[in-house]
Design an enzyme around this catalytic site. Sequence first.
Site, PDB file in Angstrom:
ATOM      1  N   ARG A 232       0.852  -1.186   0.000  1.00 14.75           N
ATOM      2  CA  ARG A 232       0.000   0.000   0.000  1.00 14.75           C
ATOM      3  C   ARG A 232       0.884   1.231   0.000  1.00 14.75           C
ATOM      4  NH1 ARG A 232      -3.472  -2.839  -1.445  1.00 14.75           N
ATOM      5  NH2 ARG A 232      -5.517  -3.259  -0.514  1.00 14.75           N
ATOM      6  N   GLU A 261      -3.481   8.028  -3.877  1.00 13.56           N
ATOM      7  CA  GLU A 261      -3.941   7.598  -5.207  1.00 13.56           C
ATOM      8  C   GLU A 261      -5.242   8.295  -5.589  1.00 13.56           C
ATOM      9  OE1 GLU A 261      -4.198   3.337  -5.025  1.00 13.56           O
ATOM     10  OE2 GLU A 261      -2.083   3.109  -4.551  1.00 13.56           O
ATOM     11  N   HIS A 279      -1.688   0.997  -9.753  1.00  9.88           N
ATOM     12  CA  HIS A 279      -2.296   0.060  -8.792  1.00  9.88           C
ATOM     13  C   HIS A 279      -3.034  -1.067  -9.523  1.00  9.88           C
ATOM     14  CE1 HIS A 279      -4.020  -0.333  -4.451  1.00  9.88           C
ATOM     15  NE2 HIS A 279      -3.774  -1.511  -4.996  1.00  9.88           N
TER      16      HIS A 279
END
Length: 313
Positions: A232, A261, A279
């Site tokens: 993450r 993000e 991602h």
Amino acid sequence: MESIGVLMPAPMSSYLEQELEKRFNLLKLWTVPQKPQFLKDHSSSIRAVVGNAGNGADAELIEKLPKLEIVASFSVGVDKVDLNKCREKGIRVTNTPDVLTDDVADLAIGLTLAVLRRLCECDRYVRSGQWKKGDYKLTTKFTGKTVGIIGLGRIGKAVAKRAEGFSCPIAYYSRTAKPELKYKYYPSVVELASNCDVLVVACPLTEETRHIVNREVIDALGPKGVLINIGRGPHVDEAELVSALVEGRLGGAGLDVYEKEPEVPEQLFGLENVVLLPHVGSGTVETRNVMADLVVENLEAHFLKKPLLTPVV
């Protein structure tokens, strides 16, 4: 179960939407302009929330849904779900472990090769016509490099297995040593970073692991080291990472995740020793469909009063 309201905060998978619509009353929050009023109007019928790595169920949302019984996450990580609030209210939580392990581990190796062998830069070199002016510069070998892994769970072990195929010595850091494994254990991330060439972040995101890769760790990895993050974004102190890369204190980075993000530091865009992905760790058709099936199966199990397949809470 057609009358059961299932709230989806953001788009995730058209296949998942279709499967949910076959069984439940799917409410797509991102499609409505007045979200607070929409939640208020449907609060008595929403009994489930389907979240993902970017959108889950925080305390504010949970409080607005008094009939909520289950949060089914379309991801392994549940850091976007307020687990304490769920425990307090007796709300069940599920995720999608195992089924995405291979894809994420594959991507970790792909990122490592892309950074060390400058694959993206080589591609641009050919496309721009520069090859006609001379060969591309020499890059760095992957085979035989020491790979350090932060977090040796399902994904960490899968990364290690793949790296072994490249004759890479494996070292790791986790909360406790795993004596059943033959890999070298280090009791701190700094020690691990000091003794590896490639550092892979593969642990869950918790308050303890937030910024587990800080300036000290980055400096320990050093100007020849490479950081790979398929965990993450908040695992890494992004400001420190950017400055280290810009200043040359870190050799390179392969990133699939970021702190905010989809915002990505623009300072990274011009660096050839950095590979940036949006991602997509589990982003294959095959895996996302299996993940969707698992979400649906967990919801069905809950509402049919059967044991959950992959419970978190």
